[in-house]
Design a protein around this motif. Structure first.
Motif, PDB file in Angstrom:
ATOM      1  N   TRP A 324       0.841  -1.208   0.000  1.00 29.32           N
ATOM      2  CA  TRP A 324       0.000   0.000   0.000  1.00 29.32           C
ATOM      3  C   TRP A 324       0.873   1.253   0.000  1.00 29.32           C
ATOM      4  O   TRP A 324       0.642   2.187  -0.773  1.00 29.32           O
ATOM      5  CB  TRP A 324      -0.928  -0.044   1.218  1.00 29.32           C
ATOM      6  N   LEU A 328       1.101   4.154  -2.831  1.00 31.95           N
ATOM      7  CA  LEU A 328       0.878   5.581  -2.540  1.00 31.95           C
ATOM      8  C   LEU A 328       2.044   6.450  -3.009  1.00 31.95           C
ATOM      9  O   LEU A 328       1.850   7.569  -3.459  1.00 31.95           O
ATOM     10  CB  LEU A 328       0.656   5.805  -1.033  1.00 31.95           C
ATOM     11  N   LYS A 350      -9.490  -0.781  -1.249  1.00 35.86           N
ATOM     12  CA  LYS A 350      -8.759   0.323  -0.618  1.00 35.86           C
ATOM     13  C   LYS A 350      -8.246   1.300  -1.686  1.00 35.86           C
ATOM     14  O   LYS A 350      -8.366   2.516  -1.542  1.00 35.86           O
ATOM     15  CB  LYS A 350      -7.576  -0.283   0.157  1.00 35.86           C
ATOM     16  N   ILE A 351      -7.674   0.711  -2.760  1.00 38.40           N
ATOM     17  CA  ILE A 351      -7.124   1.554  -3.832  1.00 38.40           C
ATOM     18  C   ILE A 351      -8.250   2.324  -4.527  1.00 38.40           C
ATOM     19  O   ILE A 351      -8.129   3.520  -4.800  1.00 38.40           O
ATOM     20  CB  ILE A 351      -6.312   0.695  -4.840  1.00 38.40           C
ATOM     21  N   HIS A 354      -9.456   5.106  -2.367  1.00 40.19           N
ATOM     22  CA  HIS A 354      -8.448   6.172  -2.372  1.00 40.19           C
ATOM     23  C   HIS A 354      -8.568   7.010  -3.643  1.00 40.19           C
ATOM     24  O   HIS A 354      -8.539   8.243  -3.595  1.00 40.19           O
ATOM     25  CB  HIS A 354      -7.055   5.540  -2.272  1.00 40.19           C
ATOM     26  N   ARG A 355      -8.747   6.307  -4.777  1.00 42.80           N
ATOM     27  CA  ARG A 355      -8.836   7.025  -6.055  1.00 42.80           C
ATOM     28  C   ARG A 355     -10.114   7.852  -6.120  1.00 42.80           C
ATOM     29  O   ARG A 355     -10.115   8.964  -6.635  1.00 42.80           O
ATOM     30  CB  ARG A 355      -8.760   6.040  -7.212  1.00 42.80           C
ATOM     31  N   GLY A 357     -11.602   9.112  -3.548  1.00 45.45           N
ATOM     32  CA  GLY A 357     -11.317  10.256  -2.671  1.00 45.45           C
ATOM     33  C   GLY A 357     -10.561  11.334  -3.424  1.00 45.45           C
ATOM     34  O   GLY A 357     -10.876  12.529  -3.322  1.00 45.45           O
TER      35      GLY A 357
END
Length: 378
Positions: A324, A328, A350-351, A354-355, A357
């Motif tokens: 992770w 990042l 999770k990825i 995040h993207r 976001g």
């Protein structure tokens, strides 16, 4: 096709920094560069070509083994450029070869990004240190780095048992003896039976591949030696389970107790293509603290992951956490981080979150810019 050709091919591998060379009938020679396969611009190989190439590098003993067993493994030095580990095998009645480049230069802890605490563990007088991960994940290189650290800094007698010998080590501050299975000794088990009489301080066993080798390695750690070895597993928790499960049920309790007192660390690694080029290793690292020792003894390995998360001060980390952070930093592609993770579904979520976001933040920023622009205009 003459031996000149094999020399040219090997020079290409070294010059381009490839890890492997594949030679098989019906295809041009292929190299693996940063984890991806690429054709070399030469002719397509025929059955006579691969046979001639095989004969130009394979020792007599190996050629005989191909006749009898259908394949052979050996290592050879190619000038100063490096050593190659070779697997020759028959397929569809023809000869195929895969040559893995073992670089001649030993790397340092910093160069391969090993956790700093590994140095302290290399100074331990006894215990079992396991390096795990799939084939081609750089286990050999990691072990060579640790042995070289001991060799340079401590006065120890180091005995390695390998099949075949990969990195060649010279005597430095330590005394270094390397035994090749098949050439110097018939089997891992036989070499381990005899090694304790050779006054070793540090023993490297190329691979824990069967019950007898596992038993001998644990016994060597128990009797006051520092033992390094590899297992083809992912993750610290899986490694402990794999070793215990290899034993008959009536011995498993005892093996758990032995592992809980003798295992000192498990370093699990994966190798990924780095952006823009090259490769980078991701690590999972477990140091056996008293808490983890209890979990192993009590057969509660399912709680090892959370113990690793709370053990950050010892340099411990989970593979997925390292992947992770590499993602990042923009060091590795998204697909690779997902493929190599222990929980691909979770990593993907999770990825994606995040993207999303980032997208939300970006669109909010765009909105603000638009408002500012409107105000200026009005």
């Amino acid at each position: 096709m003459s031996t000149v050709h094999i020399d040219r091919l090997l020079e290409t591998v070294i010059k381009q920094g490839a890890s492997d060379l594949h030679l098989t009938v019906g295809r041009q020679p292929v190299i693996r560069l940063d984890g991806r396969l690429r054709n070399l611009e030469t002719k397509v190989l025929g059955p006579d070509d691969t046979t001639a190439l095989m004969k130009s590098i394979t020792p007599e003993r190996g050629q005989q083994e191909i006749q009898e067993e259908g394949g052979t493994d050996f290592g050879f030095a190619f000038g100063d450029g490096g050593r190659f580990r070779v697997a020759v095998f028959r397929q569809k009645g023809n000869i195929a070869l895969v040559l893995r480049l073992i670089p001649s230069k030993l790397l340092t802890f910093d160069e391969i990004g090993l956790p700093g605490i590994c140095k302290a563990l290399c100074r331990r007088p006894r215990g079992l240190f396991l390096v795990t991960g799939p084939t081609g994940s750089g286990k050999t290189t990691t072990l060579a780095t640790m042995l070289d650290f001991i060799n340079m800094n401590l006065d120890r007698h180091i005995v390695t048992i390998e099949d075949p010998i990969e990195y060649y080590h010279n005597h430095k501050k330590s005394l270094m003896n390397q035994r090749e299975v098949g050439a110097d000794v018939p089997s891992f088990a036989e070499a381990l039976r005899r090694v304790l009489r050779q006054d070793p301080d540090v023993i490297l066993v190329g691979e824990l591949r069967d019950l007898e080798t596992m038993e001998s390695a644990i016994r060597a750690a128990e009797t006051g030696h520092l033992v390094f070895s590899t297992v083809h597993t992912t993750g610290a928790q899986g490694t402990v389970n794999r070793i215990v499960d290899a034993f008959p049920t009536n011995q498993q309790e005892q093996i758990r107790v032995q592992l809980s007192t003798n295992l000192i660390a498990v370093l699990s690694q994966a190798l990924l293509p780095r952006i823009p080029k090259g490769r980078v290793a991701a690590y999972e690292f477990m140091v056996v603290t008293p808490a983890i020792s209890n979990l192993i003894r009590e057969n509660k390995t399912y709680r090892v992951d959370s113990a690793i998360q709370t053990g950050k001060k010892y340099g411990m980390q989970l593979l997925d956490d390292h992947l992770w952070s590499l993602y990042l930093e923009g060091a590795v592609p998204m697909e690779e981080a997902i493929d190599k993770s222990r929980h691909p579904g979770e990593m993907q979520d999770k990825i994606e979150a995040h993207r999303r976001g980032l997208d939300v933040a970006q669109s909010e920023e765009d909105e603000d810019d638009k408002d500012d622009f409107e105000q200026i205009r009005s």
